[in-house]
Every structure is written in C-alpha cells, then in structure tokens.
Design an enzyme around this catalytic site. Structure first.
Site, short mmCIF file in Angstrom:
data_model
loop_
_atom_site.label_atom_id
_atom_site.label_comp_id
_atom_site.label_asym_id
_atom_site.label_seq_id
_atom_site.Cartn_x
_atom_site.Cartn_y
_atom_site.Cartn_z
N TYR A 192 -33.09 51.17 -33.11
CA TYR A 192 -34.36 51.04 -33.82
C TYR A 192 -34.20 50.45 -35.05
O TYR A 192 -34.77 49.42 -35.48
CB TYR A 192 -35.03 52.19 -33.81
CG TYR A 192 -36.32 52.36 -34.88
CD1 TYR A 192 -37.66 51.79 -34.29
CD2 TYR A 192 -36.50 52.88 -35.98
CE1 TYR A 192 -38.82 51.66 -35.02
CE2 TYR A 192 -37.55 52.85 -36.81
CZ TYR A 192 -38.59 52.37 -36.02
OH TYR A 192 -39.95 52.27 -36.61
N SER B 18 -39.85 49.09 -41.28
CA SER B 18 -39.60 50.50 -41.62
C SER B 18 -38.46 50.71 -42.63
O SER B 18 -37.91 49.83 -42.86
CB SER B 18 -38.97 51.24 -40.41
OG SER B 18 -38.76 52.37 -40.59
P1 NAP Z 1 -47.85 54.78 -32.04
O1 NAP Z 1 -48.72 55.93 -32.80
O2 NAP Z 1 -46.81 55.25 -31.20
O3 NAP Z 1 -48.48 53.42 -31.69
C1 NAP Z 1 -47.98 52.44 -31.17
C2 NAP Z 1 -48.93 51.18 -31.04
O4 NAP Z 1 -48.03 50.28 -30.28
C3 NAP Z 1 -50.06 51.72 -29.74
O5 NAP Z 1 -51.03 51.09 -30.26
C4 NAP Z 1 -49.28 50.93 -28.55
O6 NAP Z 1 -50.47 50.64 -27.53
C5 NAP Z 1 -48.61 49.81 -29.25
N1 NAP Z 1 -47.74 49.23 -28.29
C6 NAP Z 1 -46.59 49.91 -28.06
N2 NAP Z 1 -45.85 48.74 -27.00
C7 NAP Z 1 -46.74 47.70 -26.93
C8 NAP Z 1 -46.70 46.57 -26.26
N3 NAP Z 1 -45.73 46.21 -25.33
N4 NAP Z 1 -47.84 45.57 -26.38
C9 NAP Z 1 -48.82 45.86 -27.21
N5 NAP Z 1 -49.02 47.13 -27.73
C10 NAP Z 1 -47.91 48.06 -27.65
O7 NAP Z 1 -46.90 54.33 -33.49
P2 NAP Z 1 -46.88 54.16 -34.85
O8 NAP Z 1 -46.25 55.66 -35.48
O9 NAP Z 1 -48.39 54.23 -35.37
O10 NAP Z 1 -46.18 52.86 -35.58
C11 NAP Z 1 -46.71 51.85 -35.51
C12 NAP Z 1 -45.56 50.69 -35.99
O11 NAP Z 1 -45.06 51.40 -37.48
C13 NAP Z 1 -44.25 50.47 -35.34
O12 NAP Z 1 -43.90 49.31 -35.31
C14 NAP Z 1 -43.33 51.46 -36.06
O13 NAP Z 1 -41.90 51.02 -35.72
C15 NAP Z 1 -43.59 51.32 -37.50
N6 NAP Z 1 -43.33 52.31 -38.20
C16 NAP Z 1 -43.60 53.72 -37.99
C17 NAP Z 1 -43.50 54.72 -38.84
C18 NAP Z 1 -43.79 56.11 -38.51
O14 NAP Z 1 -43.13 57.14 -39.14
N7 NAP Z 1 -45.03 56.39 -37.92
C19 NAP Z 1 -42.54 54.70 -39.82
C20 NAP Z 1 -42.06 53.27 -40.05
C21 NAP Z 1 -42.59 52.20 -39.27
P3 NAP Z 1 -50.94 51.54 -26.31
O15 NAP Z 1 -50.84 52.91 -26.77
O16 NAP Z 1 -52.38 50.93 -26.25
O17 NAP Z 1 -49.89 51.25 -25.35
#
Ligand code: NAP
Length: 248
Positions: free
Chosen positions: A154, A141
C-alpha cells in the site's frame, strides 16, 4: 458558494468515504460532478440524490478504473453530459496491510492496479479534454511519510502516486493544467470500518502520534480538494499536501 461555478468534475470512487465527501463538496462549491463508482451503484445514486436535493448537478457513472475501455467511457460521460472537463480527482483506492511474508502477487497486483494504474488511465483519458485552469488531484496518503510496518504494498502504491503527481505537474504545466496530491492521515470511512482499523490499536496509535489529537473525518479532506481545484490555487502545482492533523 460558487468558486467552482461552470467547472465540471469527475471524482473516482465517489460512492462512499472520502470520494463521496469530495463530490458533495465540489458540488456545493458550484461544480457539476460525475460520481464514479466501482460496484456500489446505490451509494453513488445516494450521493447524486443529495447533491440534486441541495440544488446541484451530478451524474452517477459506473467504471472500473483498472479497465481502459471503462475509463474512456467514464470520461466520455462527462463530456457528453456536461460538455467539458475541468477537475479530475483520482480517489478510488484500496488498502490491504500484510506482513511481507504474507504478501501475495494477487495482493500486489490488485492494489497497484487500482491505486496506481487507475489514476494513470484516468489522467491519460482525461488529458485531451483538459484546458488551461484545469486541475488533477490525486488522493495519496500520509503513509508515504510515516511508513507503517506491514504496509509495503500500500505504501508503495502511494509513494508511486506522490512521484507521478510531480512528474505529471511537469507534463501538464505548459498547458496551464495543475496536478497536486492530498495525503490524508487515518480517516474514518466505510473502508476503514470494514478493514477493522476503526477501534483498533492502530487508531489509538494514530491519535497518540497526531498533534491535533484525533483521527480525521472526510469533512477534513474535502475542502482541501475543493481549494486545489479552484482558481485560488492557480499558483500551486506539483505539491504533496499532507492533511493529517500534523502527524508526520
Ligand atoms: P472506501 O470507503 O473504501 O471507498 C473506496 C471507494 O473506491 C469506493 O467508492 C469504491 O467504489 C472505489 N473503488 C474501489 N475500487 C475501484 C475500482 N476498481 N474502480 C472504481 N472505483 C473503485 O475508501 P476511503 O477510505 O474513502 O479511501 C479513499 C481514498 O483515500 C483511497 O485512495 C485511499 O487509499 C485514500 N486514503 C484513505 C485513508 C483513510 O484512512 N480512509 C487515508 C489516506 C488515504 P465501490 O464501493 O463502488 O466499488
């Protein structure tokens, strides 16, 4: 597009958000993709159905990335179904911001378990199956550059991932395996909607601070991951790639 033809990928946390977009992109670029999910089987099944409808090949596999035995069965599923493993995308992650006074050991353990232990377990279990030309991509991130207040845990998890990425690039490099991180800025996803970030002052602040003047979409991130997974990035390893519209 066939730049990932004959490659097999695992994307963790691919039932929604950034992971689902990465899985769709890797499949569109020719890879066979294992769609890992934690609890959202329906979301993962939808991603598989979309990929198959577009002529690609994918498989949904549930596994909690914090559980070693489940991670090992996830890796086994890729090998048993597709015979090899070339691309590992450590995307599964959670974010819960809190003032330092309000942080708890539970919040700490949950975020470090999923965001740091998870990628380490997945990388370790994948290691024996990866060969020259393979690639690990960690989704970190841009918080590791902008250090927002109330994000000590985080940001700590993602700082660890940046460091681990470089360490593993050294460990895997002699085998011809590359390890990189992609560090998105704020992206509109199911997760950021649920967390109440979308529509908040934090979104407005991000837009104000971002040279390109908006927050990101999942489609801004997926092609970068596909590039890193491809042979076009054969000379790129140990890099922390900021993908944030210029916000730093
Ligand atoms: P999201 O929409 O909340 O989706 C999260 C995903 O992670 C879901 O598929 C969830 O699976 C899975 N997950 C969570 N805990 C898990 C576990 N214990 N085992 C297996 N799968 C698990 O998140 P997102 O916003 O797309 O973020 C994805 C990644 O990008 C993360 O690493 C986040 O830190 C990073 N990121 C996000 C942003 C942002 O602004 N969105 C910015 C920078 C970095 P289920 O729903 O099936 O449980």
């Amino acid at each position: 597009m066939d730049k990932l033809k004959d490659k097999v990928a695992i994307v963790t946390g691919a039932s929604k958000g950034i992971g689902a977009a990465i899985a769709r992109q890797l499949a569109a670029d020719g890879a066979k993709v294992v769609i890992n999910y934690g609890s959202s089987k329906r979301g993962a099944d939808n991603v598989v159905a979309d990929i198959e409808a577009a002529g690609g090949s994918a498989l949904a596999v549930g596994a909690d990335v914090t559980q070693k035995a489940e991670v090992e069965s996830l890796i086994r599923a890729a090998i048993e179904n597709y015979g090899r493993l070339d691309i590992v995308v450590n995307n599964a992650g959670i974010y819960q911001f809190a003032r330092i006074e309000d942080t708890t050991e539970t919040l700490y353990r949950k975020q470090f378990d999923i965001n740091v232990l998870g990628p380490m377990l997945v990388s370790a279990a994948a290691a024996p199956h990866l060969g020259a030309g393979a690639s690990i991509i960690n989704i970190s991130s841009n918080v590791t550059r902008i250090h927002p207040a109330e994000s000590a845990i985080y940001t700590g998890t993602k700082g660890a991932i940046d460091a681990i990425t470089v360490v593993l690039s050294r460990e895997f490099g002699p085998r011809g395996i590359r390890v990189n991180a992609v560090n998105p800025g704020l992206i509109e996803t199911e997760g950021t909607h649920t967390a109440g970030v979308i529509g908040s002052d934090f979104q407005a602040w991000n837009e104000d601070q971002t040279p390109l003047g908006r927050i990101g979409q999942v489609s801004d991130i997926a092609p970068i991951v596909s590039y890193l997974a491809s042979d076009e990035a054969r000379w790129v390893t140990g890099e922390i790639i900021l993908a944030s519209g210029g916000m730093r």
